[in-house]
Write a protein that holds these residues in place. Structure first.
Motif, PDB file in Angstrom:
ATOM      1  N   ALA A 182       0.778  -0.957   0.067  1.00 49.80           N
ATOM      2  CA  ALA A 182      -0.127   0.118  -0.247  1.00 49.80           C
ATOM      3  C   ALA A 182       1.085   1.322   0.142  1.00 49.80           C
ATOM      4  O   ALA A 182       0.483   2.554  -0.717  1.00 49.80           O
ATOM      5  CB  ALA A 182      -0.932   0.188   1.584  1.00 49.80           C
ATOM      6  N   ALA A 183       2.209   1.423   0.646  1.00 49.19           N
ATOM      7  CA  ALA A 183       2.545   2.453   0.787  1.00 49.19           C
ATOM      8  C   ALA A 183       3.142   2.725  -0.501  1.00 49.19           C
ATOM      9  O   ALA A 183       3.588   3.577  -0.999  1.00 49.19           O
ATOM     10  CB  ALA A 183       4.171   2.368   2.113  1.00 49.19           C
ATOM     11  N   ALA A 184       4.148   1.771  -1.387  1.00 49.75           N
ATOM     12  CA  ALA A 184       4.532   1.577  -2.565  1.00 49.75           C
ATOM     13  C   ALA A 184       3.471   2.741  -3.535  1.00 49.75           C
ATOM     14  O   ALA A 184       3.739   3.338  -4.674  1.00 49.75           O
ATOM     15  CB  ALA A 184       4.750   0.392  -3.175  1.00 49.75           C
ATOM     16  N   GLN A 185       2.270   2.708  -3.623  1.00 48.41           N
ATOM     17  CA  GLN A 185       1.206   3.048  -4.453  1.00 48.41           C
ATOM     18  C   GLN A 185       1.166   4.450  -3.885  1.00 48.41           C
ATOM     19  O   GLN A 185       0.930   6.060  -4.913  1.00 48.41           O
ATOM     20  CB  GLN A 185      -0.551   2.611  -3.774  1.00 48.41           C
ATOM     21  N   GLY A 186       1.825   5.926  -3.096  1.00 53.49           N
ATOM     22  CA  GLY A 186       2.265   6.769  -2.246  1.00 53.49           C
ATOM     23  C   GLY A 186       0.634   7.111  -1.659  1.00 53.49           C
ATOM     24  O   GLY A 186      -0.107   6.260  -0.921  1.00 53.49           O
ATOM     25  N   GLY A 187       1.610   9.061  -1.682  1.00 56.01           N
ATOM     26  CA  GLY A 187      -0.084   9.368  -0.968  1.00 56.01           C
ATOM     27  C   GLY A 187       0.738  10.207   0.001  1.00 56.01           C
ATOM     28  O   GLY A 187       1.967   9.472   0.868  1.00 56.01           O
ATOM     29  N   ARG A 188      -0.215  10.750   1.107  1.00 57.78           N
ATOM     30  CA  ARG A 188       0.262  11.787   2.400  1.00 57.78           C
ATOM     31  C   ARG A 188       0.678  10.223   3.457  1.00 57.78           C
ATOM     32  O   ARG A 188       1.124  10.559   4.601  1.00 57.78           O
ATOM     33  CB  ARG A 188      -0.548  12.249   2.333  1.00 57.78           C
ATOM     34  N   PHE A 189      -0.378   9.746   3.778  1.00 60.03           N
ATOM     35  CA  PHE A 189      -1.207   9.171   4.683  1.00 60.03           C
ATOM     36  C   PHE A 189      -0.740   7.338   4.190  1.00 60.03           C
ATOM     37  O   PHE A 189      -1.515   7.557   3.645  1.00 60.03           O
ATOM     38  CB  PHE A 189      -2.052   9.976   5.842  1.00 60.03           C
ATOM     39  N   LEU A 190      -0.690   6.920   5.572  1.00 56.21           N
ATOM     40  CA  LEU A 190      -0.815   5.371   5.155  1.00 56.21           C
ATOM     41  C   LEU A 190      -1.608   4.558   6.844  1.00 56.21           C
ATOM     42  O   LEU A 190      -0.228   5.172   7.870  1.00 56.21           O
ATOM     43  CB  LEU A 190      -0.280   4.654   4.786  1.00 56.21           C
ATOM     44  N   PHE A 191      -3.189   4.459   6.683  1.00 55.68           N
ATOM     45  CA  PHE A 191      -3.558   4.383   8.004  1.00 55.68           C
ATOM     46  C   PHE A 191      -3.185   3.001   8.043  1.00 55.68           C
ATOM     47  O   PHE A 191      -4.128   1.829   7.158  1.00 55.68           O
ATOM     48  CB  PHE A 191      -5.171   4.757   7.903  1.00 55.68           C
ATOM     49  N   CYS A 192      -2.927   2.574   9.069  1.00 56.70           N
ATOM     50  CA  CYS A 192      -2.496   0.772   9.199  1.00 56.70           C
ATOM     51  C   CYS A 192      -3.375   0.246  11.011  1.00 56.70           C
ATOM     52  O   CYS A 192      -3.483   0.664  11.805  1.00 56.70           O
ATOM     53  CB  CYS A 192      -1.107   0.273   9.714  1.00 56.70           C
ATOM     54  N   ASP A 193      -4.998  -0.601  10.619  1.00 58.68           N
ATOM     55  CA  ASP A 193      -5.372  -0.807  11.537  1.00 58.68           C
ATOM     56  C   ASP A 193      -4.717  -2.766  12.067  1.00 58.68           C
ATOM     57  O   ASP A 193      -4.267  -3.388  11.206  1.00 58.68           O
ATOM     58  CB  ASP A 193      -6.673  -1.382  10.539  1.00 58.68           C
ATOM     59  N   THR A 194      -3.358  -1.777  13.122  1.00 59.76           N
ATOM     60  CA  THR A 194      -2.884  -2.901  13.678  1.00 59.76           C
ATOM     61  C   THR A 194      -1.325  -3.331  12.907  1.00 59.76           C
ATOM     62  O   THR A 194      -0.885  -2.318  12.072  1.00 59.76           O
ATOM     63  CB  THR A 194      -3.687  -4.428  13.805  1.00 59.76           C
ATOM     64  N   THR A 195      -0.490  -3.998  13.637  1.00 62.34           N
ATOM     65  CA  THR A 195       0.605  -3.570  13.489  1.00 62.34           C
ATOM     66  C   THR A 195       1.779  -4.932  14.139  1.00 62.34           C
ATOM     67  O   THR A 195       0.780  -5.425  14.217  1.00 62.34           O
ATOM     68  CB  THR A 195       1.157  -2.433  13.652  1.00 62.34           C
ATOM     69  N   PRO A 196       2.817  -5.204  13.484  1.00 66.76           N
ATOM     70  CA  PRO A 196       3.174  -6.372  14.325  1.00 66.76           C
ATOM     71  C   PRO A 196       3.243  -6.678  16.429  1.00 66.76           C
ATOM     72  O   PRO A 196       3.771  -7.588  16.635  1.00 66.76           O
ATOM     73  CB  PRO A 196       5.308  -6.519  13.431  1.00 66.76           C
ATOM     74  N   LEU A 197       3.267  -4.969  16.269  1.00 72.82           N
ATOM     75  CA  LEU A 197       3.625  -5.002  17.919  1.00 72.82           C
ATOM     76  C   LEU A 197       2.002  -5.406  18.467  1.00 72.82           C
ATOM     77  O   LEU A 197       2.395  -6.230  18.958  1.00 72.82           O
ATOM     78  CB  LEU A 197       3.039  -3.104  18.216  1.00 72.82           C
ATOM     79  N   MET A 198       1.001  -5.843  17.949  1.00 74.80           N
ATOM     80  CA  MET A 198      -0.016  -6.195  18.020  1.00 74.80           C
ATOM     81  C   MET A 198      -0.319  -7.546  18.916  1.00 74.80           C
ATOM     82  O   MET A 198      -0.532  -8.095  18.789  1.00 74.80           O
ATOM     83  CB  MET A 198      -1.607  -5.387  18.081  1.00 74.80           C
ATOM     84  N   THR A 199       0.593  -8.590  17.187  1.00 77.85           N
ATOM     85  CA  THR A 199       0.854  -9.722  17.352  1.00 77.85           C
ATOM     86  C   THR A 199       1.526 -10.576  18.236  1.00 77.85           C
ATOM     87  O   THR A 199       1.552 -11.502  18.817  1.00 77.85           O
ATOM     88  CB  THR A 199       1.128  -9.913  15.817  1.00 77.85           C
ATOM     89  N   SER A 200       2.693  -8.720  18.699  1.00 78.11           N
ATOM     90  CA  SER A 200       3.741  -9.353  19.990  1.00 78.11           C
ATOM     91  C   SER A 200       2.886 -10.003  20.961  1.00 78.11           C
ATOM     92  O   SER A 200       2.852 -10.540  22.052  1.00 78.11           O
ATOM     93  CB  SER A 200       4.882  -8.740  19.449  1.00 78.11           C
ATOM     94  N   VAL A 201       1.982  -8.782  21.636  1.00 80.78           N
ATOM     95  CA  VAL A 201       0.628  -8.672  22.440  1.00 80.78           C
ATOM     96  C   VAL A 201       0.677 -10.318  22.350  1.00 80.78           C
ATOM     97  O   VAL A 201       0.404 -11.046  24.281  1.00 80.78           O
ATOM     98  CB  VAL A 201      -0.162  -7.046  22.562  1.00 80.78           C
TER      99      VAL A 201
END
Length: 172
Positions: A67-86
């Protein structure tokens, strides 16, 4: 191409992460990356086991990067590897070395933590019991502190959450 400003959206189950991510993407005309865990559970019709955790986190990161490769000003990430770690810490007694390395190496420009102050909505196999929200939030707070990740707590109904994030993003 300039990389978008990545916004991590964290919190326990039913804390409004997905709703907030989708609303922010709409408001800012940006992309958002849905939580892969939800798809994993829906497709496989089971909850993950310990061996699935690294696959879930890697897939989440790969989708963010695409998704980041598509560009744009913002990228909103509904969770991350940190939550997987939790969740690994809670359900499987720890965070394996591969997941720890991925979590440590993958950063975000800003981290939002959704308060569990909205009505609880059950979600089939994916969601833990409502009573675990406090436990998961405790682990999340510990991991944020241990990793020295600055974050902003977001609370209240969606309109208030959007205002809080708008104030924060207006500073970038």
């Amino acid at each position: 191409m300039k990389q978008p400003f990545r916004v991590a959206i964290l919190g326990s189950a039913s804390s409004g992460k997905t709703t907030l991510a989708a609303a922010l993407a709409e408001k800012y005309g940006a992309l958002w990356v849905p939580e892969y865990l939800r798809e994993f559970v829906d497709v496989r019709q089971r909850v993950p086991v310990a061996a699935d955790q690294i696959h879930i986190a890697r897939t989440q990161v790969a989708r963010e990067d695409a998704a980041a490769a598509q560009g744009g000003r913002f990228l909103f990430c509904d969770t991350t590897p940190l939550m997987t770690s939790v969740y690994s810490r809670h359900y499987f007694g720890g965070i394996d070395a591969e997941l720890e390395a991925l979590t440590a190496s993958h950063g975000y420009d800003v981290t939002l933590v959704c308060a569990p102050d909205i009505p609880w909505v059950p979600d089939g196999l994916q969601r833990e019991n409502q009573d675990l929200s406090g436990v998961i939030n405790g682990y999340l707070n510990e991991e944020l502190a241990r990793r020295a990740i600055p974050h902003t707590r977001i609370h209240g109904p969606l309109a208030e959450r959007l205002q809080q994030v708008a104030q924060l993003l207006g500073q970038v």
